[in-house]
Design a protein around this motif. Structure first.
Motif, PDB file in Angstrom:
ATOM      1  N   CYS A 149       0.876  -1.187   0.000  1.00  0.00           N
ATOM      2  CA  CYS A 149       0.000   0.000   0.000  1.00  0.00           C
ATOM      3  C   CYS A 149       0.910   1.233   0.000  1.00  0.00           C
ATOM      4  O   CYS A 149       1.919   1.261   0.707  1.00  0.00           O
ATOM      5  CB  CYS A 149      -0.907  -0.004   1.230  1.00  0.00           C
ATOM      6  SG  CYS A 149      -1.919  -1.486   1.335  1.00  0.00           S
ATOM      7  N   THR A 150       0.533   2.236  -0.769  1.00  0.00           N
ATOM      8  CA  THR A 150       1.473   3.344  -1.022  1.00  0.00           C
ATOM      9  C   THR A 150       1.717   4.224   0.206  1.00  0.00           C
ATOM     10  O   THR A 150       2.714   4.928   0.272  1.00  0.00           O
ATOM     11  CB  THR A 150       0.961   4.237  -2.174  1.00  0.00           C
ATOM     12  OG1 THR A 150      -0.312   4.786  -1.796  1.00  0.00           O
ATOM     13  CG2 THR A 150       0.822   3.460  -3.469  1.00  0.00           C
ATOM     14  N   TYR A 151       0.785   4.209   1.185  1.00  0.00           N
ATOM     15  CA  TYR A 151       0.899   5.091   2.355  1.00  0.00           C
ATOM     16  C   TYR A 151       1.605   4.419   3.525  1.00  0.00           C
ATOM     17  O   TYR A 151       1.876   5.048   4.541  1.00  0.00           O
ATOM     18  CB  TYR A 151      -0.506   5.523   2.830  1.00  0.00           C
ATOM     19  CG  TYR A 151      -1.423   4.349   3.056  1.00  0.00           C
ATOM     20  CD1 TYR A 151      -1.372   3.618   4.237  1.00  0.00           C
ATOM     21  CD2 TYR A 151      -2.296   3.926   2.053  1.00  0.00           C
ATOM     22  CE1 TYR A 151      -2.170   2.509   4.425  1.00  0.00           C
ATOM     23  CE2 TYR A 151      -3.102   2.808   2.234  1.00  0.00           C
ATOM     24  CZ  TYR A 151      -3.035   2.113   3.423  1.00  0.00           C
ATOM     25  OH  TYR A 151      -3.819   0.995   3.595  1.00  0.00           O
ATOM     26  N   SER A 262      -4.851   5.014  -5.980  1.00  0.00           N
ATOM     27  CA  SER A 262      -3.716   5.835  -5.542  1.00  0.00           C
ATOM     28  C   SER A 262      -3.079   5.274  -4.267  1.00  0.00           C
ATOM     29  O   SER A 262      -1.882   5.415  -4.039  1.00  0.00           O
ATOM     30  CB  SER A 262      -4.202   7.276  -5.306  1.00  0.00           C
ATOM     31  OG  SER A 262      -3.132   8.105  -5.015  1.00  0.00           O
ATOM     32  N   GLY A 264      -2.878   2.132  -3.708  1.00  0.00           N
ATOM     33  CA  GLY A 264      -2.307   0.823  -4.025  1.00  0.00           C
ATOM     34  C   GLY A 264      -3.122  -0.324  -3.439  1.00  0.00           C
ATOM     35  O   GLY A 264      -2.618  -1.439  -3.274  1.00  0.00           O
ATOM     36  N   THR A 330       7.674   6.222   1.865  1.00  0.00           N
ATOM     37  CA  THR A 330       6.540   5.515   1.242  1.00  0.00           C
ATOM     38  C   THR A 330       6.297   6.080  -0.162  1.00  0.00           C
ATOM     39  O   THR A 330       6.658   7.229  -0.449  1.00  0.00           O
ATOM     40  CB  THR A 330       5.246   5.679   2.071  1.00  0.00           C
ATOM     41  OG1 THR A 330       4.887   7.073   2.106  1.00  0.00           O
ATOM     42  CG2 THR A 330       5.415   5.173   3.495  1.00  0.00           C
ATOM     43  N   ALA A 331       5.643   5.298  -0.998  1.00  0.00           N
ATOM     44  CA  ALA A 331       5.373   5.721  -2.381  1.00  0.00           C
ATOM     45  C   ALA A 331       4.453   6.949  -2.427  1.00  0.00           C
ATOM     46  O   ALA A 331       4.540   7.771  -3.348  1.00  0.00           O
ATOM     47  CB  ALA A 331       4.757   4.571  -3.160  1.00  0.00           C
ATOM     48  N   ALA A 332       3.555   7.066  -1.435  1.00  0.00           N
ATOM     49  CA  ALA A 332       2.585   8.180  -1.446  1.00  0.00           C
ATOM     50  C   ALA A 332       3.218   9.500  -1.001  1.00  0.00           C
ATOM     51  O   ALA A 332       2.608  10.565  -1.164  1.00  0.00           O
ATOM     52  CB  ALA A 332       1.393   7.848  -0.543  1.00  0.00           C
TER      53      ALA A 332
END
Length: 434
Positions: A149-151, A262, A264, A330-332
């Motif tokens: 998960c992006t967050y 967004s 993920g 993180t990705a977010a």
């Protein structure tokens, strides 16, 4: 004899690490545990590093321990767990007063690191010292997570999914039952992915089949089930189970498709709606708990409104709401952040809506009969004990005030007679006990 004080922060998964550490230290025979930091020779802070408020709490507790050390330089300060795992370099640099650091993958070495002595233990998980009431225990079945998960900072801290061998988990559960545990909480970052890393898609069902056979365990509660990993065979198993409670903790996090993508998350709104309908249809009387993040960067007014309408429509039995916390690494993180004021007002609005749902749902329970497990005497309501039905997870959901004098761990048949608040109920025992 060393006097040790322990502060455990964060989630139940972290608490299990603390319990394992305490068990190992206790096994040396050289340690006694104290509550007051002033009385301690060693202060252990097992930290959380998941989101900003948790990190701040961890830092506060470390600084409190360091203050104690300033007054008595002989004291040893130990920092363990997620915060250190995530910020190793920074913490070592910023906190020279800390004597020992222990990563999440070094729990088994804690005796060596804290007491400078070797301890030969084949199965450290069997020494675990539970810190919950004696009739309740968490059973951690895996480490890490591969959902990406992006967050979420968990993979940065605990790595990819690593499931524990099924024999080991069963052995630990039997040991807990021998110690008097009646209610077992099956936990992981994603319990439904258990044994996915070993190529097994129905690992959780296989585990539950074995856990059900353990004598003494009366209630098994499933936590942290990832929506798109809830299989039909798991639903069927819970529907027909004698011991696995008809309670699903399904963190949805959002419902708008753009926001879910967004984040993920690997499902859509349509999937989530179908899943909820399926769970309610196939497990009559099911209690559904979920969590949502408000104020994610991709959430505009329209997306938030969709989430808000969904909450009103579905009427979850329990829901937790969290403001999005932007976490470096993180990705977010690169998506930016919404103003704090926007996040705060959305959180307040949605919590208020959920609160009125609680009242409506709980009024419908008056006159209904439940088996209640007793936790403790009530301080708020003399003459009552604090108990829970299958609908209430310990320390997460509301409680039931049960009239009478019962022992912790006792299971009592009772009837709901009223509301103590929107979330807490009042009950009386059925029959002449009480």
């Amino acid at each position: 004899m060393k006097r040790v004080a322990v502060i455990s922060l964060g989630c139940p998964k972290n608490l299990v690490d603390t319990e394992n550490m305490i068990g190992l230290l206790k096994a040396t025979g050289d340690v006694i545990f104290v509550d007051n930091l002033k009385d301690a020779d060693v202060i252990i802070v097992n930290t959380c590093g998941f989101i900003q408020p948790a990190k701040e709490e961890s830092i506060d507790e470390i600084l409190t321990a360091i203050e104690e050390k300033k007054e008595n330089p002989e004291k040893k300060v130990v920092v363990a767990g997620c915060l250190y795992q995530r910020y190793k370099e920074e913490l070592r640099k910023e906190l020279p007063e800390v004597d020992v650091f222990i990563g999440v993958d070094e729990i088994e070495k804690s005796v060596e690191k804290i007491l400078n002595q070797k301890i030969a233990v084949q199965k450290p998980y069997l020494l675990r010292e539970i810190l919950t009431p004696p009739h309740i225990a968490y059973l951690k079945i895996s480490e890490g997570c591969s959902n990406a998960c992006t967050y979420c900072a968990i993979p940065l801290i605990r790595g990819k999914l690593k499931s524990r061998p099924i024999e080991e988990v069963i052995e630990e559960a039997k040991r807990l039952a021998d110690k008097g545990v009646k209610e077992l909480y099956v936990i992981a970052q994603d319990t439904t992915a258990y044994l996915y890393d070993k190529g097994e898609r129905e690992g959780l069902v296989k585990l539950l089949e074995e856990l059900e056979k353990i004598e003494g365990i009366e209630w098994i509660r499933l936590m942290y089930t990832y929506p798109s990993h809830i299989s039909d065979s798991l639903i069927d198993f819970v529907a027909n189970s004698e011991k696995v409670l008809k309670y699903f903790d399904v963190p949805l996090q959002h419902i708008n498709n753009k926001v879910l993508a967004s984040m993920g998350r690997k499902y859509t709104k349509k999937y989530a709606e179908e899943l909820i309908n399926k769970l309610r249809k196939r497990i009559p009387g099911i209690t559904l708990r979920t969590t949502f993040i408000v104020g994610f960067p991709a959430e505009g007014e329209k997306e938030f409104e969709e989430l808000h309408s969904f909450i009103k429509e579905v009427e979850f039995d329990w829901a937790g709401f969290f403001k999005y916390s932007r976490e470096e690494g993180t990705a977010a993180y690169k998506l930016g952040d919404l103003p704090e004021k926007v996040k705060e007002s959305r959180l307040n609005l949605i919590e208020e809506t959920q609160y009125s749902i609680y009242e409506k749902k709980h009024l419908q329970l008056i006159g209904k009969k439940f088996s209640l497990i007793v936790d403790t005497e009530s301080e708020e309501m003399p003459g009552f004990v604090e108990a829970r039905s299958y609908r209430n997870a310990y320390e997460i959901d509301g409680i039931v005030y049960l009239k009478g004098n019962f022992k912790p761990g006792e299971i009592v048949e009772a009837e709901i007679t009223g509301l103590a608040s929107n979330v807490d109920l009042i009950a009386e025992p059925i029959g002449d006990k009480g």
